[in-house]
Write a protein that holds these residues in place. Structure first.
Motif, PDB file in Angstrom:
ATOM      1  N   MET A  73       0.876  -1.063   0.177  1.00  0.00           N
ATOM      2  CA  MET A  73       0.125   0.002   0.051  1.00  0.00           C
ATOM      3  C   MET A  73       0.883   1.013  -0.010  1.00  0.00           C
ATOM      4  N   ARG A  74       0.490   2.157  -0.908  1.00  0.00           N
ATOM      5  CA  ARG A  74       1.135   3.586  -0.989  1.00  0.00           C
ATOM      6  C   ARG A  74       0.480   4.540  -1.308  1.00  0.00           C
ATOM      7  N   ILE A  75       0.707   5.759  -0.422  1.00  0.00           N
ATOM      8  CA  ILE A  75      -0.196   6.712  -0.524  1.00  0.00           C
ATOM      9  C   ILE A  75       0.870   8.139  -0.666  1.00  0.00           C
ATOM     10  N   PHE A  76       0.349   9.072  -1.850  1.00  0.00           N
ATOM     11  CA  PHE A  76       1.149  10.031  -1.894  1.00  0.00           C
ATOM     12  C   PHE A  76       0.165  11.456  -1.942  1.00  0.00           C
ATOM     13  N   SER A  77       0.632  12.512  -1.415  1.00  0.00           N
ATOM     14  CA  SER A  77       0.082  13.547  -1.617  1.00  0.00           C
ATOM     15  C   SER A  77       0.675  14.996  -1.776  1.00  0.00           C
ATOM     16  N   GLY A  78       0.195  15.913  -2.642  1.00  0.00           N
ATOM     17  CA  GLY A  78       0.913  17.014  -2.811  1.00  0.00           C
ATOM     18  C   GLY A  78       0.963  17.284  -4.298  1.00  0.00           C
ATOM     19  N   GLY A  79       1.178  18.783  -4.442  1.00  0.00           N
ATOM     20  CA  GLY A  79       1.584  19.134  -6.055  1.00  0.00           C
ATOM     21  C   GLY A  79       0.561  18.893  -6.815  1.00  0.00           C
ATOM     22  N   GLY A  80      -0.763  19.119  -6.325  1.00  0.00           N
ATOM     23  CA  GLY A  80      -2.052  18.896  -7.154  1.00  0.00           C
ATOM     24  C   GLY A  80      -2.078  17.595  -7.564  1.00  0.00           C
ATOM     25  N   MET A  81      -1.837  16.545  -6.564  1.00  0.00           N
ATOM     26  CA  MET A  81      -2.038  15.116  -6.988  1.00  0.00           C
ATOM     27  C   MET A  81      -2.193  14.367  -5.551  1.00  0.00           C
ATOM     28  N   TRP A  82      -3.270  13.517  -5.373  1.00  0.00           N
ATOM     29  CA  TRP A  82      -3.401  12.550  -4.322  1.00  0.00           C
ATOM     30  C   TRP A  82      -3.326  11.095  -4.823  1.00  0.00           C
ATOM     31  N   GLU A  83      -2.461  10.354  -4.394  1.00  0.00           N
ATOM     32  CA  GLU A  83      -2.328   8.829  -5.024  1.00  0.00           C
ATOM     33  C   GLU A  83      -2.498   7.827  -4.054  1.00  0.00           C
ATOM     34  N   PHE A  84      -3.155   6.696  -4.216  1.00  0.00           N
ATOM     35  CA  PHE A  84      -3.219   5.607  -3.422  1.00  0.00           C
ATOM     36  C   PHE A  84      -3.034   4.463  -4.300  1.00  0.00           C
ATOM     37  N   GLU A  85      -2.289   3.449  -3.998  1.00  0.00           N
ATOM     38  CA  GLU A  85      -2.100   2.129  -4.662  1.00  0.00           C
ATOM     39  C   GLU A  85      -1.986   0.887  -3.629  1.00  0.00           C
ATOM     40  N   HIS A  86      -2.708  -0.157  -4.153  1.00  0.00           N
ATOM     41  CA  HIS A  86      -2.754  -1.385  -3.330  1.00  0.00           C
ATOM     42  C   HIS A  86      -2.465  -2.596  -4.237  1.00  0.00           C
ATOM     43  N   THR A  87      -1.483  -3.623  -3.891  1.00  0.00           N
ATOM     44  CA  THR A  87      -1.223  -4.674  -4.718  1.00  0.00           C
ATOM     45  C   THR A  87      -1.426  -5.909  -4.078  1.00  0.00           C
TER      46      THR A  87
END
Length: 149
Positions: free
Chosen positions: A1-15
């Protein structure tokens, strides 16, 4: 699981790694009428054409009205991407990837990208609401794919 936020983008990924073939998972993806069987957060999905890039449709999440989306990519047994655009606010991009594992099985990855002028403000609240069921839905997808054969 990975979360990123900032710079006009929010991302989440699960594998997850699942004991099914990419073809079995792809069959479930392409049969949008059955999505509610493996994703409890979805009440209904309709498509206005074939499961291929450019086709539009609606998705009805639990507790909401139908939301329009567009399939922006669809590669059999590799994955697909769909987008819901909220004009002048954000684009919700759902990326679904499949990769055959060397010893058999499939690596399934689901990703949400929220980008646009309101992503930094909306992403941290909206993103976790949308992605909270990713792990459960992905496990249910793998199970459903295996049952279909």
């Amino acid at each position: 699981m990975r979360i990123f936020s900032g710079g006009g983008m929010w991302e989440f990924e699960h594998t997850i790694d699942a004991d099914v073939t990419p073809a079995q998972v792809w069959a479930r993806y392409a049969d949008t009428a059955t999505w509610p069987e493996w994703d409890e957060g979805i009440l209904a999905v309709t498509l206005d054409g074939p499961f291929e890039a450019g086709t539009t449709g609606t998705m009805t999440p639990e507790g909401q009205g139908p939301l329009p989306f567009t399939l922006t990519a669809a590669v059999p047994e590799k994955g697909f991407t769909d987008e819901t655009v909220i004009p002048d606010t954000v684009t919700l991009r759902f990326v679904h990837r499949l990769a055959a594992l060397p010893g058999g099985g499939t690596r399934i990855t689901h990703r949400l990208e929220i980008e646009g002028p309101a992503a930094d403000a909306m992403g941290p609240g909206l993103g976790p609401q949308i992605t909270a069921d990713f792990p459960d839905a992905m496990e249910a997808l793998a199970k459903a794919a295996g049952q279909r054969g």
